[in-house]
Scaffold this motif. Structure first.
Motif, short mmCIF file in Angstrom:
data_model
loop_
_atom_site.label_atom_id
_atom_site.label_comp_id
_atom_site.label_asym_id
_atom_site.label_seq_id
_atom_site.Cartn_x
_atom_site.Cartn_y
_atom_site.Cartn_z
N CYS A 97 42.35 -26.02 -31.61
CA CYS A 97 42.81 -25.26 -30.43
C CYS A 97 44.30 -25.50 -30.17
CB CYS A 97 41.94 -25.58 -29.22
SG CYS A 97 40.30 -24.83 -29.43
N HIS A 138 37.40 -32.36 -25.02
CA HIS A 138 38.09 -31.32 -25.79
C HIS A 138 39.46 -30.95 -25.25
CE1 HIS A 138 38.67 -28.16 -28.61
NE2 HIS A 138 38.61 -27.20 -27.71
N TRP A 155 37.74 -31.12 -34.29
CA TRP A 155 37.56 -30.01 -33.36
C TRP A 155 38.81 -29.71 -32.50
CZ3 TRP A 155 34.09 -30.63 -28.42
CH2 TRP A 155 34.05 -29.42 -27.72
N CYS A 203 39.01 -21.22 -24.90
CA CYS A 203 38.24 -21.72 -26.03
C CYS A 203 37.10 -20.77 -26.33
CB CYS A 203 37.72 -23.12 -25.71
SG CYS A 203 39.02 -24.35 -25.93
N ASN A 243 39.96 -18.65 -29.88
CA ASN A 243 39.63 -19.13 -31.23
C ASN A 243 38.14 -18.90 -31.52
OD1 ASN A 243 38.79 -21.18 -29.34
ND2 ASN A 243 38.36 -22.46 -31.12
ZN ZN Z 1 38.68 -25.17 -27.90
#
Ligand code: ZN
Ligand code: 5CA
Length: 429
Positions: free
Chosen positions: A242, A267, A238, A44, A82
């Protein structure tokens, strides 16, 4: 997006080892590339508004060690990172400072690139911003919607009447896919509920089916950036960014998913859940996290004004290799604190190693048996590989270099030791 300059890596003799890593989903140590000639890694990336603090650097250096070990083991490495270049914290910072959000993101990404190149972090092969990936993300949300795993929630404050936000339906996903809530993070519901509220979740939002259901698509609000989609104008939630960026660049299942410990929940739980809902496959074989770095007893954050920035240290004349070495003396999974002066201690260690090489070369090298010395240097390389193989024991590897440079060696043997330090730990003598 453009990434950054790739450091030259010396090639080492003998056989490299792919590391075993701690997996948060199973709580076990797993092979990072079992029986495969390739290694796929997703880490990430930054939300570009407070780059690059020592915590960020520690996370990227930890996973850089995985990349360097895979390369040393001869694997074909594919690495994606990302950039969360549109999200609430970035927009809030832009508004608070009166800067256009795109300019803020662009300048912070550029600073990050410069810091990563200075720290000799091997760049990702794919470096993708959310703003470059809106269409595939919107398509993925649409697919979840059509499969009944996403639902609309009334959004009276949307820019357009009747527009809605879209949420991921945990219960529907559990019924339809192999993923269950907590299967990636290994956490209980109470802990997940606490972390969800602390880390940007919205458990109180009226109309949600489960307070922990995460946002997939946010309808346009006045003054916020938005893009066209079949859900109407809006922007991605969010976690889905990913899932989609990883799948698009690395395939349905990746070897290692990485990031800092603050991402364990929500996440990584939900980016894996979304990905599994889209592919039917487990997102990552290993779910790995670095510890969190604080500064002199406090969580590092821009709002507390206690960020230690890589760029500030560099401007103050600190050699990037010393910053890297200071970070590598901590086990990557530990939470730790950066203290004023850490960079100085690392610089002194580096200087001692350099002095030792310079002095020992002038020392009577004729007294040393060159063949035995070469064999010792090869042993050192394998010992460093073995330390790092064991869940990236970088402090153990640094100790081996302390021992090595503490005794006399031939110039050729020292050269191989320096190559190993450079190739595996990214520190150049
Ligand atoms: Zn991420
Ligand atoms: N853009 C999201 C990930 S998709 C994000 O978390 N961005 S970030 O800028 O907040 O963090 C970038 C990376 O650094 C993430 O992997 C995060 O887990 C890690 N990180 C953030 N703060 C720290 C810290 N204090 N210590 C260690 N790692 C950290």
């Amino acid at each position: 997006m453009r990434s950054w300059t790739r450091p030259a890596l010396p090639k080492l003799p003998g056989r490299g080892l792919a590391p075993r890593l701690h997996d948060d989903a199973s709580g076990q140590f797993l092979a990072s590339a079992p029986g495969t000639p390739s290694g796929t890694l997703y880490v990430c990336g930054i939300t570009p508004y407070d780059a690059t603090h020592i915590g960020h650097a520690a996370t990227y250096i930890a996973f850089d060690t995985v990349v360097r070990m895979w390369l040393d083991a001869g694997l074909d490495v594919s690495y994606t990172q990302n950039i969360t270049d549109v999200d609430d914290p970035l927009l809030e910072r832009a508004t608070a400072t009166g800067v256009d959000w795109r300019e803020l993101a662009e300048s912070q990404i550029e600073l990050f690139r410069t810091d990563m190149a200075a720290l000799a972090v091997v760049p990702p092969d794919s470096y993708l911003g959310v703003t470059e990936t809106i269409q595939p993300i919107a398509d993925a949300v649409d697919e979840l919607r059509r499969r009944g795993i996403a639902y609309a929630v009334d959004t009276p404050d949307a820019a357009v009447p009747k527009a809605t936000d879209w949420y991921f339906d945990i219960a529907a996903a559990e019924a339809a896919t192999p993923w269950t809530l907590g299967s990636e993070s290994g956490l209980d519901r109470e802990t997940m509920a606490r972390l969800f509220a602390e880390r940007g979740g919205d458990p109180e939002r009226p109309g949600k089916r489960d307070p922990l259901d995460p946002l997939l698509w946010r309808a346009e609000r006045v003054g916020e950036p938005a893009w066209e989609s079949v859900m109407g104008r809006g922007r991605p939630g969010w976690h889905i960014e990913c899932s989609v960026i990883a799948r698009q660049t690395l395939g349905d299942t990746i070897a290692v998913q990485g990031g800092g410990g603050d991402l364990v929940f929500p996440h990584h739980e939900f980016s894996a859940a979304h990905a599994t809902a889209l592919t039917g496959e487990r997102f990552a074989r290993v779910n790995a996290h670095g510890g969190l770095v604080a500064f002199d007893g406090e969580k590092m954050s821009k709002s507390l004004g206690n960020l230690v920035l890589v760029s500030q240290l560099r401007e103050a004349g600190v050699e990037p290799g010393a910053i890297r070495l200071a970070i590598l003396t901590h086990p990557y999974r530990d939470d730790w604190e950066w203290h004023r002066g850490d960079e100085q201690r690392a610089a002194e260690r580096l200087a001692a190693w350099r002095r030792s090489v310079a002095e020992l070369q002038s020392f009577d090298a004729a007294a040393l048996d060159p063949e035995a010395e070469d064999a010792r240097a090869l042993e050192l390389v394998d010992a460093v590989r073995a330390r790092l193989h064991d869940d990236l024991d970088t402090p153990g590897a640094v100790d081996l270099f302390d021992d090595w440079f503490g005794t006399p060696h031939t110039a050729a043997a020292n050269e191989l030791a320096a190559d190993a330090l450079d190739a595996l730990l990214g520190v150049r003598l």
